[in-house]
Scaffold this active site. Structure first.
Site, PDB file in Angstrom:
ATOM      1  N   GLU A   8      29.164  40.775  50.889  1.00  0.00           N
ATOM      2  CA  GLU A   8      28.792  41.731  49.825  1.00  0.00           C
ATOM      3  C   GLU A   8      27.511  42.487  50.202  1.00  0.00           C
ATOM      4  O   GLU A   8      27.475  43.721  50.162  1.00  0.00           O
ATOM      5  CB  GLU A   8      28.595  40.998  48.497  1.00  0.00           C
ATOM      6  CG  GLU A   8      29.904  40.498  47.884  1.00  0.00           C
ATOM      7  CD  GLU A   8      29.709  39.855  46.509  1.00  0.00           C
ATOM      8  OE1 GLU A   8      28.560  39.763  46.030  1.00  0.00           O
ATOM      9  OE2 GLU A   8      30.720  39.436  45.902  1.00  0.00           O
ATOM     10  N   GLY A  59      25.362  29.628  53.253  1.00  0.00           N
ATOM     11  CA  GLY A  59      25.740  28.594  52.293  1.00  0.00           C
ATOM     12  C   GLY A  59      24.557  28.153  51.436  1.00  0.00           C
ATOM     13  O   GLY A  59      23.458  28.702  51.521  1.00  0.00           O
ATOM     14  N   GLY A  88      27.044  37.180  52.591  1.00  0.00           N
ATOM     15  CA  GLY A  88      26.967  37.975  53.816  1.00  0.00           C
ATOM     16  C   GLY A  88      27.818  39.230  53.742  1.00  0.00           C
ATOM     17  O   GLY A  88      27.389  40.318  54.148  1.00  0.00           O
ATOM     18  N   HIS A 111      52.448  53.749  33.904  1.00  0.00           N
ATOM     19  CA  HIS A 111      52.514  54.515  35.158  1.00  0.00           C
ATOM     20  C   HIS A 111      51.585  55.729  35.060  1.00  0.00           C
ATOM     21  O   HIS A 111      51.558  56.394  34.020  1.00  0.00           O
ATOM     22  CB  HIS A 111      53.946  55.006  35.407  1.00  0.00           C
ATOM     23  CG  HIS A 111      54.039  55.892  36.606  1.00  0.00           C
ATOM     24  ND1 HIS A 111      54.000  55.386  37.889  1.00  0.00           N
ATOM     25  CD2 HIS A 111      54.125  57.244  36.722  1.00  0.00           C
ATOM     26  CE1 HIS A 111      54.092  56.392  38.751  1.00  0.00           C
ATOM     27  NE2 HIS A 111      54.157  57.534  38.062  1.00  0.00           N
ATOM     28  N   ASP A 158      26.218  24.828  39.155  1.00  0.00           N
ATOM     29  CA  ASP A 158      26.280  24.641  40.607  1.00  0.00           C
ATOM     30  C   ASP A 158      25.751  23.276  41.056  1.00  0.00           C
ATOM     31  O   ASP A 158      26.278  22.684  41.994  1.00  0.00           O
ATOM     32  CB  ASP A 158      25.442  25.717  41.317  1.00  0.00           C
ATOM     33  CG  ASP A 158      25.989  27.126  41.126  1.00  0.00           C
ATOM     34  OD1 ASP A 158      26.976  27.290  40.387  1.00  0.00           O
ATOM     35  OD2 ASP A 158      25.426  28.053  41.732  1.00  0.00           O
ATOM     36  N   LYS A 212      25.197  43.068  42.038  1.00  0.00           N
ATOM     37  CA  LYS A 212      26.237  43.998  41.574  1.00  0.00           C
ATOM     38  C   LYS A 212      25.640  45.359  41.219  1.00  0.00           C
ATOM     39  O   LYS A 212      26.282  46.402  41.389  1.00  0.00           O
ATOM     40  CB  LYS A 212      27.023  43.398  40.412  1.00  0.00           C
ATOM     41  CG  LYS A 212      28.215  42.582  40.887  1.00  0.00           C
ATOM     42  CD  LYS A 212      27.842  41.328  41.627  1.00  0.00           C
ATOM     43  CE  LYS A 212      28.619  40.951  42.804  1.00  0.00           C
ATOM     44  NZ  LYS A 212      28.174  39.688  43.417  1.00  0.00           N
ATOM     45  N   GLY A 239      29.737  34.787  57.202  1.00  0.00           N
ATOM     46  CA  GLY A 239      30.827  35.676  56.775  1.00  0.00           C
ATOM     47  C   GLY A 239      31.421  35.233  55.458  1.00  0.00           C
ATOM     48  O   GLY A 239      32.630  35.313  55.243  1.00  0.00           O
ATOM     49  N   TYR A 259      30.650  35.001  50.924  1.00  0.00           N
ATOM     50  CA  TYR A 259      30.456  35.968  49.836  1.00  0.00           C
ATOM     51  C   TYR A 259      29.195  36.811  50.019  1.00  0.00           C
ATOM     52  O   TYR A 259      29.230  38.033  49.934  1.00  0.00           O
ATOM     53  CB  TYR A 259      30.284  35.244  48.498  1.00  0.00           C
ATOM     54  CG  TYR A 259      31.483  34.544  47.985  1.00  0.00           C
ATOM     55  CD1 TYR A 259      32.170  35.050  46.894  1.00  0.00           C
ATOM     56  CD2 TYR A 259      31.918  33.360  48.551  1.00  0.00           C
ATOM     57  CE1 TYR A 259      33.261  34.392  46.386  1.00  0.00           C
ATOM     58  CE2 TYR A 259      33.011  32.695  48.048  1.00  0.00           C
ATOM     59  CZ  TYR A 259      33.680  33.219  46.963  1.00  0.00           C
ATOM     60  OH  TYR A 259      34.758  32.568  46.470  1.00  0.00           O
TER      61      TYR A 259
END
Ligand SMILES: Cc1cc2nc3c(=O)[nH]c(=O)nc-3n(C[C@H](O)[C@H](O)[C@H](O)COP(=O)(O)OP(=O)(O)OC[C@H]3O[C@@H](n4cnc5c(N)ncnc54)[C@H](O)[C@@H]3O)c2cc1C
Ligand SMILES: NC(=O)c1ccc[n+]([C@@H]2O[C@H](COP(=O)([O-])OP(=O)(O)OC[C@H]3O[C@@H](n4cnc5c(N)ncnc54)[C@H](O)[C@@H]3O)[C@@H](O)[C@H]2O)c1
Length: 457
Positions: free
Chosen positions: A180, A259, A178, A432, A300, A50, A174, A176
């Site tokens: 990101e 994976g 790959g 708004h 995990d 991140k 394809g 997460y």
């Protein structure tokens, strides 16, 4: 052999706070870690990815500003980008070390394995305890492909050690990671090709999520190759991949993101009666208990949804269970997000998942181009969708694709945790102009109001 009060194997996102809490209560706690403290999240997962994407998306947004009438000269100092990523990782890692030390956790830097019932050996140390918690996480699953082994391919482990921007990047997978990291390097300047064995990106999501992401990635100049497998890899300074359709792709870097596999090989679980499933994940019951009494598994490795906040919540619940509370792991609303641009914020069930459970469900969708804020900022990609139970009016799930939807999806998380009905959202008066005002507008589609539903639109 020494007798202690508790053993934690792996300094993952649940194991660390549990070890700290137990030690602070005065218990004698030993934590084994074979690698860097802080597990995947801090060292080669969320934190560095991140921090890296903060730079990458800044570049992407700067380039996109042209549609607002602003032209930037973008000059990427890749080495500075990666130095910053590594320094954030280092500071988080040091923070964990201090936390464990000041709580009095005895950290053993070694790979641990069971050597008897609730008995664990790592390095020169063997300890036995009435309570053992396995929090060993997962590692990259590397497919068997002709020529791949022994080449200097990247995974999430070594990606953040990159010093130079690869001019061309090939990505396998394809999902997460790959998407990101692939979009990230593409935005920083690598000519990127993503190879997907199926017919769409993020194939666990609904097809229009995949389509929206594909369109956005193409706009970043990324090449997408669907329904193909990599059959052969050659590396002679440059990677050459031969695909199942005969096409060849070349790049200076190859990222393998296909994976994960559980870190249970080294554990020798047979020595203590802990059973694994057919893929090697630790089997647990509703209360995180393995098949051996006194041994629990979280995060995990126990096949929980593979996210940091889940491992963290596992710790909170396990702690409650150990304190005699009547808690399980099943009664929680879990969300997650993909940090591509646009982001995908998700919580609960899709319409198809709800209908498969026999629920009389209905979904409404608001395209992002119906939201004033998106038009003002020229944000084109995305939609908001909510799934509701037609019998009870309860909100069952939401999929938000768009700008920073990882933040916005928390509105649904809280509503669902409160077991709220969609009428509560429909009655809410949101500010708004915000992306958030699209949420009551979405709910108003259920009372049959025609779009446009936001003020000034
Ligand atoms: C690139 C990437 C990005 C991610 N981004 C996000 C995100 O944005 N948000 C999010 O929620 N999740 C994200 N995740 C997922 C998240 O990192 C994991 O779900 C999270 O780290 C939970 O892991 P855990 O607690 O199960 O264990 P982990 O964090 O994997 O830690 C397990 C630890 O156990 C150690 N270990 C393993 N075996 C042994 C042994 N035998 N002896 C001693 N030590 C051992 C390992 O070295 C490791 O340090 C990302 C993952 C990756 C790979
Ligand atoms: N934003 C986040 O929260 C975040 C970010 C990164 C990772 N994660 C976590 O880490 C986990 C692992 O991420 P990931 O991207 O490795 O896994 P993933 O399961 O999301 O994606 C793997 C992809 O690789 C494909 N694949 C498998 N074998 C292949 C092959 N031989 N050739 C080509 N493609 C192949 C799969 O079809 C799938 O699309 C995620 O499930 C997620 O839980 C979370």
């Amino acid at each position: 052999m020494q007798n202690v009060d508790a053993i934690v194997i792996g300094s993952g996102q649940g194991g660390i706070p549990l070890a700290v809490d137990l030690a602070k209560e005065g218990r004698n706690v030993v934590l084994f870690e074979r690698d860097s403290l802080g597990g995947s999240c801090i060292n080669y997962g969320c934190t560095p990815s991140k921090a890296f994407l903060a730079a990458a998306h800044t570049v992407g947004r700067a380039r996109k500003a042209e549609s607002l009438g602003i032209r930037f000269q973008v000059d990427v100092d890749f080495s500075a980008v990666m130095e910053r990523v590594r320094s954030i990782r280092h500071s988080f890692n040091q923070g964990i070390q201090k936390r464990l030390e000041s709580a009095g956790v005895n950290v053993i830097c070694a790979e641990a394995s069971f050597s008897g019932e609730r008995t664990v050996t790592g390095g020169e140390v063997t300890v036995q305890a009435p309570l053992v918690v396995i929090n060993t996480g997962t590692s990259s699953l590397i497919p068997e492909i002709n020529g791949l082994e022994g080449t200097p391919y990247l995974t999430n482990r070594n990606f953040f050690d990159l010093k130079e921007l690869p001019p061309r990047l090939l990505v396998m997978g394809g999902g997460y990671i790959g998407l990101e990291l692939g979009q990230g390097l593409a935005r920083l300047g690598s000519k990127t090709e993503i190879i997907v064995r199926g017919d769409r990106l993020l194939d666990r999501e609904e097809p229009d999520v995949s389509e929206t992401l594909a369109e956005a990635l193409r706009q970043d100049g990324i090449g997408l190759h669907f329904n193909v497998k990599v059959e052969k890899v050659v590396h002679d300074g440059i990677f050459t991949l031969t695909l199942s359709n005969g096409e060849q792709l070349q790049g200076e870097a190859l990222l393998v993101a296909t994976g994960r596999k559980p870190n249970t090989n080294a554990l020798n679980v047979a020595a203590t009666g802990v059973e694994l499933d057919e893929k090697g994940y630790v089997k647990i019951d509703d209360r995180f208990q393995t098949t051996c009494s006194g041994i629990y598994a979280i995060g995990d490795v126990a096949k929980q949804p593979a996210f940091t906040h889940v491992s963290w919540e596992d710790y909170r619940r396990l702690k409650g269970i150990l304190c005699g509370e009547n808690r399980t792991r099943n009664d929680r609303v879990l969300g997650y997000a993909t940090y591509t641009e646009p982001q995908v914020g998700r919580v609960g069930m899709t319409l198809e998942q709800a209908q498969k459970q026999g629920i009389k469900a209905r979904a409404v969708t608001l395209p992002i181009n119906q939201i004033a804020r998106a038009i003002e900022w020229d944000y084109k990609f995305g939609f908001y969708r909510m799934v509701v139970d037609e019998d009870t009016d309860k909100i069952l799930g939401a999929t938000l694709v768009g700008y920073e939807t990882a933040e916005l999806v928390h509105v649904f998380l809280s509503l669902m945790e409160a077991k709220a009905t969609w009428q509560l959202l429909e009655q809410s008066v949101h500010i708004h102009p915000t992306y958030g005002e699209g949420l009551p507008s979405l709910a108003r589609l259920l009372v049959g109001e025609d779009m446009p539903t936001c003020p000034n639109k």
